[in-house]
Design a protein around this motif. Structure first.
Motif, mmCIF file in Angstrom:
data_model
loop_
_atom_site.group_PDB
_atom_site.id
_atom_site.type_symbol
_atom_site.label_atom_id
_atom_site.label_comp_id
_atom_site.label_asym_id
_atom_site.label_seq_id
_atom_site.Cartn_x
_atom_site.Cartn_y
_atom_site.Cartn_z
ATOM 1 N N ASN A 112 0.996 -1.095 0.120
ATOM 2 C CA ASN A 112 0.026 -0.014 0.031
ATOM 3 C C ASN A 112 0.830 1.303 -0.091
ATOM 4 O O ASN A 112 0.270 2.439 -0.250
ATOM 5 N N GLY A 113 2.073 1.056 0.294
ATOM 6 C CA GLY A 113 3.078 2.298 0.326
ATOM 7 C C GLY A 113 2.608 3.359 1.140
ATOM 8 O O GLY A 113 2.521 4.482 0.976
ATOM 9 N N TYR A 114 2.465 2.992 2.451
ATOM 10 C CA TYR A 114 2.073 3.911 3.312
ATOM 11 C C TYR A 114 3.005 5.092 3.543
ATOM 12 O O TYR A 114 4.276 4.628 3.647
ATOM 13 N N GLU A 115 2.674 6.301 3.574
ATOM 14 C CA GLU A 115 3.712 7.240 4.106
ATOM 15 C C GLU A 115 3.683 7.536 5.629
ATOM 16 O O GLU A 115 4.770 8.039 6.095
ATOM 17 N N LEU A 139 9.651 0.095 5.324
ATOM 18 C CA LEU A 139 9.420 1.382 4.692
ATOM 19 C C LEU A 139 10.269 2.261 5.394
ATOM 20 O O LEU A 139 9.738 3.152 6.181
ATOM 21 N N PRO A 140 11.566 2.626 4.955
ATOM 22 C CA PRO A 140 12.432 3.412 5.844
ATOM 23 C C PRO A 140 12.244 4.775 5.447
ATOM 24 O O PRO A 140 12.453 5.656 6.274
ATOM 25 N N GLU A 141 11.394 5.026 4.391
ATOM 26 C CA GLU A 141 10.859 6.840 4.215
ATOM 27 C C GLU A 141 9.673 6.965 4.789
ATOM 28 O O GLU A 141 9.366 8.169 4.688
ATOM 29 N N ALA A 142 9.044 6.180 5.537
ATOM 30 C CA ALA A 142 7.573 6.373 5.704
ATOM 31 C C ALA A 142 7.850 6.879 7.252
ATOM 32 O O ALA A 142 9.046 6.572 8.079
ATOM 33 N N LEU A 169 15.862 4.919 16.811
ATOM 34 C CA LEU A 169 15.961 4.288 15.498
ATOM 35 C C LEU A 169 14.735 5.117 14.652
ATOM 36 O O LEU A 169 14.448 4.771 13.460
ATOM 37 N N GLN A 170 14.750 6.501 14.816
ATOM 38 C CA GLN A 170 13.949 7.362 14.099
ATOM 39 C C GLN A 170 12.657 6.915 13.964
ATOM 40 O O GLN A 170 11.897 7.290 12.931
ATOM 41 N N ILE A 171 11.981 6.370 14.789
ATOM 42 C CA ILE A 171 10.693 6.049 15.108
ATOM 43 C C ILE A 171 10.401 7.244 15.876
ATOM 44 O O ILE A 171 10.618 7.586 17.172
ATOM 45 N N LYS A 172 9.265 7.930 15.447
ATOM 46 C CA LYS A 172 8.607 9.206 16.232
ATOM 47 C C LYS A 172 7.728 8.891 17.497
ATOM 48 O O LYS A 172 6.800 8.212 17.010
ATOM 49 N N VAL A 173 8.164 9.224 18.614
ATOM 50 C CA VAL A 173 7.406 8.690 19.894
ATOM 51 C C VAL A 173 6.593 10.186 20.260
ATOM 52 O O VAL A 173 7.438 11.093 20.610
ATOM 53 N N ILE A 174 5.242 9.912 20.313
ATOM 54 C CA ILE A 174 4.420 11.288 20.574
ATOM 55 C C ILE A 174 3.904 11.042 21.962
ATOM 56 O O ILE A 174 3.962 9.875 22.178
ATOM 57 N N ASN A 175 3.200 12.170 22.489
ATOM 58 C CA ASN A 175 2.409 12.045 23.821
ATOM 59 C C ASN A 175 3.319 11.355 24.857
ATOM 60 O O ASN A 175 2.544 10.763 25.671
#
Length: 176
Positions: A112-115, A139-142, A169-175
């Motif tokens: 599905n190429g999720y962004e 999906l390294p650019e997602a 690891l460049q996973i965005k952690v929010i809240n």
């Protein structure tokens, strides 16, 4: 932007069953809010994962290391918890996964190429982190997001370390 919400293993056995822990039930409302939000956004999908084991669980590698039968297919403990379970709709994809991470989830995400992919659910330092890392690899650019207000662990210290690891690891952690 093509977006995906992944509700990871928010099942009875992880909330108030065999591996349940205090505070897990409090995620039901915030996860439901997140599901409602994604339902109103165009080009957004929702996937629910189900930790799924058979009656032979104790003879598996995981069962030998964690000898607590849980999420046995077809049992109450295997089902989605609370209002979150009620919100699982026919159009949503449900993936039964026999281990921490899901290769089927990675295939669907890639096809599905999720962004943007956001993960919520349980348990932060086991299945959530496993799938977040696999998705970042696939999906390294997602933009891969974990909402800290919608995940927990039975071990608060491991939970915090895991959030740090994902952020590293460049996973965005929010809240948080």
């Amino acid at each position: 932007m093509k977006k995906l919400l992944v509700v990871v293993d928010y099942q009875n056995d992880f909330v108030d069953g065999a591996l349940g822990f205090s505070g897990a039930e409090k995620l039901d409302g915030p996860i439901c809010e997140k599901i409602s939000q994604y339902r109103t956004e165009p080009d957004s999908d929702i996937i629910f994962t189900l930790d799924t084991h058979g009656k032979n669980y104790l003879s598996t590698q995981e069962g030998k290391n964690l000898p607590t039968p849980h999420c046995i297919a077809g049992t109450h403990g295997w089902e989605l918890y609370g209002k979150t379970g009620e919100m699982c709709a026919e159009e949503d994809i449900v993936i039964e996964k026999p281990s921490f991470g899901s290769l089927e989830l990675m295939d669907i995400a890639e096809e599905n190429g999720y962004e943007q992919i956001e993960l919520v659910g349980l348990v932060s330092n086991i299945c959530v982190v496993s799938n977040a890392i696999l998705l970042k690899t696939t999906l390294p650019e997602a933009e891969i997001i974990v909402d800290a207000a919608c995940t927990k662990s039975f071990d608060p210290g491991l939970h915090e370390k895991c959030l740090d690891l994902m952020a590293g690891l460049q996973i965005k952690v929010i809240n948080r």
